[in-house]
Design a protein around this motif. Sequence first.
Motif, short mmCIF file in Angstrom:
data_model
loop_
_atom_site.label_atom_id
_atom_site.label_comp_id
_atom_site.label_asym_id
_atom_site.label_seq_id
_atom_site.Cartn_x
_atom_site.Cartn_y
_atom_site.Cartn_z
N GLY A 8 0.80 -1.22 0.00
CA GLY A 8 0.00 0.00 0.00
C GLY A 8 0.83 1.27 0.00
O GLY A 8 0.29 2.36 0.09
N SER A 9 2.15 1.16 -0.11
CA SER A 9 3.01 2.35 -0.10
C SER A 9 2.76 3.20 -1.34
O SER A 9 2.72 2.69 -2.46
CB SER A 9 4.48 1.96 -0.05
OG SER A 9 4.77 1.30 1.16
N SER A 10 2.59 4.50 -1.12
CA SER A 10 2.37 5.39 -2.25
C SER A 10 3.70 5.74 -2.91
O SER A 10 4.76 5.65 -2.29
CB SER A 10 1.68 6.68 -1.77
OG SER A 10 2.55 7.42 -0.95
N VAL A 11 3.62 6.14 -4.15
CA VAL A 11 4.82 6.52 -4.89
C VAL A 11 5.52 7.69 -4.21
O VAL A 11 6.74 7.65 -4.03
CB VAL A 11 4.49 6.82 -6.37
CG1 VAL A 11 5.69 7.41 -7.09
CG2 VAL A 11 4.02 5.55 -7.07
N PRO A 12 4.80 8.75 -3.80
CA PRO A 12 5.50 9.85 -3.11
C PRO A 12 6.19 9.40 -1.82
O PRO A 12 7.29 9.86 -1.52
CB PRO A 12 4.39 10.86 -2.82
CG PRO A 12 3.34 10.59 -3.85
CD PRO A 12 3.40 9.10 -4.06
N ALA A 13 5.57 8.50 -1.08
CA ALA A 13 6.18 8.01 0.16
C ALA A 13 7.47 7.24 -0.15
O ALA A 13 8.48 7.40 0.54
CB ALA A 13 5.21 7.13 0.93
N LEU A 14 7.43 6.42 -1.19
CA LEU A 14 8.63 5.67 -1.58
C LEU A 14 9.71 6.60 -2.10
O LEU A 14 10.89 6.43 -1.81
CB LEU A 14 8.28 4.61 -2.62
CG LEU A 14 7.38 3.47 -2.14
CD1 LEU A 14 6.99 2.57 -3.31
CD2 LEU A 14 8.07 2.68 -1.05
N GLU A 15 9.32 7.60 -2.89
CA GLU A 15 10.29 8.57 -3.40
C GLU A 15 10.95 9.33 -2.25
O GLU A 15 12.15 9.59 -2.28
CB GLU A 15 9.62 9.55 -4.36
CG GLU A 15 9.25 8.93 -5.69
CD GLU A 15 8.47 9.87 -6.59
OE1 GLU A 15 7.95 10.90 -6.10
OE2 GLU A 15 8.39 9.57 -7.79
N ARG A 17 11.38 8.20 0.85
CA ARG A 17 12.30 7.28 1.53
C ARG A 17 13.60 7.12 0.75
O ARG A 17 14.68 7.09 1.32
CB ARG A 17 11.64 5.92 1.73
CG ARG A 17 10.58 5.95 2.83
CD ARG A 17 9.94 4.64 3.07
NE ARG A 17 10.93 3.64 3.48
CZ ARG A 17 10.67 2.34 3.52
NH1 ARG A 17 9.48 1.89 3.20
NH2 ARG A 17 11.60 1.50 3.89
N VAL A 18 13.50 7.05 -0.58
CA VAL A 18 14.70 6.94 -1.41
C VAL A 18 15.53 8.22 -1.28
O VAL A 18 16.76 8.17 -1.16
CB VAL A 18 14.34 6.64 -2.88
CG1 VAL A 18 15.54 6.82 -3.79
CG2 VAL A 18 13.75 5.25 -3.01
N ALA A 19 14.87 9.38 -1.28
CA ALA A 19 15.59 10.65 -1.14
C ALA A 19 16.32 10.73 0.20
O ALA A 19 17.47 11.18 0.27
CB ALA A 19 14.63 11.83 -1.29
N GLN A 24 21.48 10.29 3.17
CA GLN A 24 22.28 9.65 4.22
C GLN A 24 23.53 8.99 3.65
O GLN A 24 24.61 9.09 4.23
CB GLN A 24 21.42 8.64 4.98
CG GLN A 24 20.36 9.31 5.84
CD GLN A 24 19.38 8.30 6.44
OE1 GLN A 24 19.16 7.23 5.88
NE2 GLN A 24 18.79 8.66 7.56
N VAL A 25 23.40 8.34 2.51
CA VAL A 25 24.55 7.70 1.87
C VAL A 25 25.55 8.77 1.42
O VAL A 25 26.77 8.60 1.60
CB VAL A 25 24.12 6.80 0.69
CG1 VAL A 25 25.31 6.37 -0.15
CG2 VAL A 25 23.37 5.58 1.21
N ALA A 26 25.07 9.86 0.86
CA ALA A 26 25.96 10.95 0.43
C ALA A 26 26.70 11.54 1.63
O ALA A 26 27.91 11.82 1.54
CB ALA A 26 25.17 12.03 -0.30
N ALA A 27 26.01 11.74 2.75
CA ALA A 27 26.64 12.29 3.95
C ALA A 27 27.70 11.32 4.48
O ALA A 27 28.79 11.73 4.88
CB ALA A 27 25.60 12.59 5.02
N LEU A 28 27.39 10.03 4.48
CA LEU A 28 28.34 9.02 4.94
C LEU A 28 29.57 8.98 4.04
O LEU A 28 30.71 8.92 4.52
CB LEU A 28 27.66 7.65 5.00
CG LEU A 28 28.51 6.51 5.53
CD1 LEU A 28 29.00 6.78 6.94
CD2 LEU A 28 27.69 5.22 5.50
#
Length: 74
Positions: A8-15, A17-19, A24-28
Motif C-alpha cells: 500500500g506504499s504510495s509513490v510519493p512516500a517511496l520517493e 524514503r529513497v531521497a 544519508q549515503v551521500a553524507a556518509l
Amino acid sequence: MARQISHGSSVPALEHRVAVLERQVAALAEAARLLATALEGTPLDTSELGDTAPTARQAHELLLLPPLAPATGH
C-alpha cells in the motif's frame, strides 16, 4: 529500525524514503572522504598530527544532519 515496503506504499512516500536514503549515503560518503583525506598524510606533510580534529568534527556534523522533511504534494 529497518522499515518494510508494503503493497500500500504510495509513490510519493517511496520517493521520499529513497531521497532520505540517498542523502544519508551521500553524507556518509562525504564523512568517509573527509576522514580519509585527513588521515592520509605523508612524511613530507608539514601539518601536525593534531590537525585532524577539525576534520573529524566536520565529518561528525555531516553524520548528524537531520533526515529530509516529508514531501508536501506535487
